[in-house]
Scaffold this motif. Structure first.
Motif, short mmCIF file in Angstrom:
data_model
loop_
_atom_site.label_atom_id
_atom_site.label_comp_id
_atom_site.label_asym_id
_atom_site.label_seq_id
_atom_site.Cartn_x
_atom_site.Cartn_y
_atom_site.Cartn_z
N ASN A 15 -0.88 -12.67 -9.65
CA ASN A 15 -0.46 -13.25 -8.37
C ASN A 15 1.04 -13.11 -8.15
O ASN A 15 1.50 -13.00 -7.01
CB ASN A 15 -0.86 -14.73 -8.31
N TRP A 16 1.81 -13.09 -9.24
CA TRP A 16 3.27 -12.95 -9.11
C TRP A 16 3.68 -11.51 -8.80
O TRP A 16 4.85 -11.23 -8.60
CB TRP A 16 3.95 -13.48 -10.37
N LEU A 17 2.73 -10.60 -8.72
CA LEU A 17 3.02 -9.25 -8.23
C LEU A 17 3.25 -9.25 -6.72
O LEU A 17 3.83 -8.31 -6.17
CB LEU A 17 1.86 -8.29 -8.54
N LEU A 18 2.75 -10.29 -6.03
CA LEU A 18 2.94 -10.34 -4.58
C LEU A 18 4.41 -10.50 -4.25
O LEU A 18 5.14 -11.24 -4.92
CB LEU A 18 2.14 -11.50 -3.99
N PRO A 19 4.88 -9.83 -3.22
CA PRO A 19 6.31 -9.84 -2.89
C PRO A 19 6.76 -11.15 -2.27
O PRO A 19 6.17 -11.63 -1.29
CB PRO A 19 6.44 -8.68 -1.90
N GLY A 20 7.82 -11.72 -2.82
CA GLY A 20 8.36 -12.95 -2.28
C GLY A 20 8.97 -12.79 -0.90
O GLY A 20 9.16 -13.78 -0.19
N VAL A 21 9.28 -11.55 -0.51
CA VAL A 21 9.88 -11.33 0.80
C VAL A 21 8.85 -11.46 1.92
O VAL A 21 9.22 -11.57 3.09
CB VAL A 21 10.56 -9.95 0.89
N SER A 22 7.57 -11.44 1.57
CA SER A 22 6.53 -11.55 2.60
C SER A 22 6.37 -13.01 3.02
O SER A 22 6.36 -13.91 2.18
CB SER A 22 5.19 -11.02 2.07
N CYS A 30 -4.03 -5.43 -1.66
CA CYS A 30 -5.41 -5.92 -1.57
C CYS A 30 -6.03 -6.08 -2.96
O CYS A 30 -6.75 -7.06 -3.22
CB CYS A 30 -6.26 -4.97 -0.73
N ARG A 31 -5.77 -5.14 -3.84
CA ARG A 31 -6.31 -5.25 -5.20
C ARG A 31 -5.69 -6.44 -5.93
O ARG A 31 -6.38 -7.15 -6.68
CB ARG A 31 -6.08 -3.94 -5.96
N ILE A 32 -4.40 -6.68 -5.71
CA ILE A 32 -3.74 -7.83 -6.32
C ILE A 32 -4.38 -9.12 -5.84
O ILE A 32 -4.71 -10.02 -6.64
CB ILE A 32 -2.23 -7.81 -6.00
N ILE A 33 -4.57 -9.25 -4.54
CA ILE A 33 -5.16 -10.46 -3.97
C ILE A 33 -6.58 -10.65 -4.50
O ILE A 33 -6.98 -11.77 -4.86
CB ILE A 33 -5.12 -10.39 -2.44
N THR A 34 -7.34 -9.58 -4.57
CA THR A 34 -8.71 -9.67 -5.08
C THR A 34 -8.73 -10.16 -6.52
O THR A 34 -9.47 -11.09 -6.87
CB THR A 34 -9.40 -8.31 -5.00
N MET A 35 -7.90 -9.59 -7.38
CA MET A 35 -7.93 -9.97 -8.78
C MET A 35 -7.39 -11.37 -9.00
O MET A 35 -7.82 -12.07 -9.93
CB MET A 35 -7.16 -8.97 -9.64
N ASN A 36 -6.48 -11.82 -8.14
CA ASN A 36 -6.06 -13.21 -8.24
C ASN A 36 -7.25 -14.13 -7.98
O ASN A 36 -7.47 -15.11 -8.71
CB ASN A 36 -4.95 -13.51 -7.24
N GLY A 37 -8.04 -13.82 -6.96
CA GLY A 37 -9.22 -14.63 -6.66
C GLY A 37 -10.22 -14.62 -7.80
O GLY A 37 -10.84 -15.64 -8.12
N ILE A 58 5.70 -6.09 -6.17
CA ILE A 58 5.65 -4.81 -5.48
C ILE A 58 6.55 -4.84 -4.25
O ILE A 58 6.86 -5.91 -3.71
CB ILE A 58 4.21 -4.45 -5.06
N ASP A 59 6.97 -3.69 -3.80
CA ASP A 59 7.72 -3.54 -2.55
C ASP A 59 6.69 -3.31 -1.44
O ASP A 59 6.03 -2.27 -1.41
CB ASP A 59 8.67 -2.35 -2.66
N PRO A 60 6.53 -4.26 -0.52
CA PRO A 60 5.47 -4.10 0.49
C PRO A 60 5.69 -2.92 1.43
O PRO A 60 4.74 -2.41 2.02
CB PRO A 60 5.52 -5.43 1.25
N ASP A 61 6.93 -2.48 1.55
CA ASP A 61 7.22 -1.36 2.45
C ASP A 61 7.03 0.00 1.78
O ASP A 61 6.98 1.03 2.45
CB ASP A 61 8.65 -1.47 2.98
N ALA A 62 6.96 0.00 0.44
CA ALA A 62 6.85 1.27 -0.28
C ALA A 62 5.53 1.43 -1.02
O ALA A 62 5.28 2.48 -1.61
CB ALA A 62 8.01 1.41 -1.27
N SER A 63 4.69 0.41 -0.98
CA SER A 63 3.44 0.44 -1.74
C SER A 63 2.24 0.67 -0.82
O SER A 63 2.27 0.33 0.37
CB SER A 63 3.24 -0.88 -2.51
N ASP A 64 1.20 1.22 -1.38
CA ASP A 64 -0.08 1.35 -0.70
C ASP A 64 -0.57 -0.04 -0.32
O ASP A 64 -0.62 -0.93 -1.18
CB ASP A 64 -1.07 2.04 -1.65
N PRO A 65 -0.93 -0.29 0.96
CA PRO A 65 -1.45 -1.62 1.33
C PRO A 65 -2.64 -2.04 0.48
O PRO A 65 -2.84 -3.25 0.24
CB PRO A 65 -1.86 -1.44 2.80
N TYR A 66 -3.42 -1.07 0.00
CA TYR A 66 -4.57 -1.44 -0.82
C TYR A 66 -4.15 -1.89 -2.23
O TYR A 66 -4.94 -2.53 -2.93
CB TYR A 66 -5.57 -0.29 -0.89
#
Length: 398
Positions: free
Chosen positions: A86-93, A39-46, A28-36
């Motif tokens: 988990n690979w949906l998380l942006p590498g630029v972060s 959050c959903r990505i992080i939750t489902m990874n866990g 995802i693009d962290p600057d263009a996506s809903d912060p939640y």
């Protein structure tokens, strides 16, 4: 519309293994996506990590080679799901930006679950824990401005406030006071089982994340802050895992894990704003329906019971990521001074708590306090994001 995953047909297991091309998800693009969305990505990874670890533990505790092989087949697909999520998380972060997102998950996920939890004792456990994650968010946000010279509001986007919670130095308790009483598997609401497993999984992945990423920093204060909060996350895992009834059989636990995955993928599919991420939630839901069917068959075979005896007849109200500002402010105003004693909660520091504090701090300020001192030296203030007015506790106002 009600949704009963026990009545739904999923993708057959032999059709679920994906190629590299299919697993190569675009972050995802962290600057263009809903912060939640993050959050959903992080939750489902866990959630997926917990499913994998539980399956491995179960495999190590069964002598039946057929069961071991069946678990391995499902677990491989779960591992692919975890990688795709988990690979949906942006590498630029940066690691610290991801850390702040992790704490936003802890705050708004736990607050929502506390609001919806039907059992008063379990609700109190979530209320207690969320005020500590709230303070961790505050400490990391100040570290972020110190190290990267950016503000956490770019990450949380005003959806979650950033200000002091229960001071992190007060989170260090004697280990025996982190153990809670478990729910009764035969009497508790099925929703309570889902809540406990969800929060446990989220806190477990945070514990693992901090213990592995903390030493990658060069700045001494960053290394020390991750070390301190990493220890507290271990306390939180103890706190939440002790809520689960240890009398649940392996097969009950397996069914609960798979049902919970169906519940969360369905919940997030219903509210996701990012089209490609929404499509992934839907795909994984259809995979998990088959995993649940397999788990139910194992429970019938090995426990001689029907899974309908322990599961909700239909999925509960969807779990929602949303602002919890008023609720958190109410908790701050009424529970900021709580600590634990045995399986309960008290306001006064007791002998065991004070002995642990003395032994750990040894007369020195912990990293969570020193990071604030260093931030104030640099900026002549602390960093806060108080969108709803001054802090509800007068002594914690800037």
């Amino acid at each position: 519309m009600s949704f009963n995953p026990l009545e739904q047909r999923g993708i057959p297991l032999d059709k679920q293994v994906r190629s590299w091309r299919e697993l190569n998800v675009s972050p995802i693009d962290p600057d263009a996506s809903d912060p939640y969305t993050r959050c959903r990505i992080i939750t489902m990874n866990g959630i997926e990590v917990e499913a994998i670890l539980f399956s491995h533990t179960l495999a190590r505790n069964t002598v039946d080679p057929e069961v071991k092989r069946g678990l391995a087949e499902v677990r491989y697909v779960e591992a692919q799901q975890q990688k795709a999520v988990n690979w949906l998380l942006p590498g630029v972060s940066s690691v610290l930006e991801t850390t702040i997102a992790y704490e936003q998950v802890a705050v708004d996920l736990t607050a929502w679950i506390a609001r919806m939890e039907p059992d008063p004792y379990l609700r109190q456990a979530y209320q207690f824990g969320v005020l500590e994650d709230f303070d961790h968010l505050y400490r990391y946000a100040n570290l972020y401005e110190m190290i990267e010279h950016r503000k956490a509001e770019a990450i949380v986007d005003g959806l979650t406030e950033v200000m002091p919670g229960r001071p992190t130095r007060m989170h260090h308790r004697h280990p025996v006071d982190n153990v809670r009483d478990p729910y009764d598997k035969n009497a508790t609401d099925p929703l309570s089982k889902l809540h406990a497993l969800t929060v446990l999984s989220a806190e477990q992945q945070t514990m693992n994340f901090y213990m592995n990423t903390g030493p990658t920093y060069m700045e001494p204060i960053a290394r020390q802050l991750y070390q301190e909060i990493g220890l507290i996350e271990e306390e939180h895992v103890t706190h939440y895992e002790s809520l689960v009834d240890p009398g649940e059989t392996w097969w009950e636990q397996l069914v609960n894990h798979e049902y919970n995955e169906c519940y969360l993928y369905y919940s997030f599919m219903e509210q996701e704003s990012h089209p490609k991420v929404k499509a992934l939630w839907e795909l994984h839901l259809n995979m998990e329906l088959e995993h649940l069917r397999i788990a139910c068959d194992l429970m019938r075979r090995h426990d001689g019971r029907d899974p309908e005896e322990i599961l909700a007849p239909q999925l509960p109200k969807v779990l929602t990521f949303e602002p919890n500002k008023d609720y958190l402010r109410e908790l701050l105003a009424t529970q900021i001074d709580l600590t634990t004693l045995g399986a309960g909660y008290v306001r006064e520091a007791h002998e065991r708590f004070e002995q642990m504090q003395q032994r750990l701090h040894d007369g020195e300020k912990p990293p969570s306090d020193r990071v604030m001192d260093q931030h104030r030296e640099m900026f002549d203030r602390d960093y806060r994001l108080e969108t709803e007015g001054p802090h509800p506790v007068a002594s914690e106002r800037a």
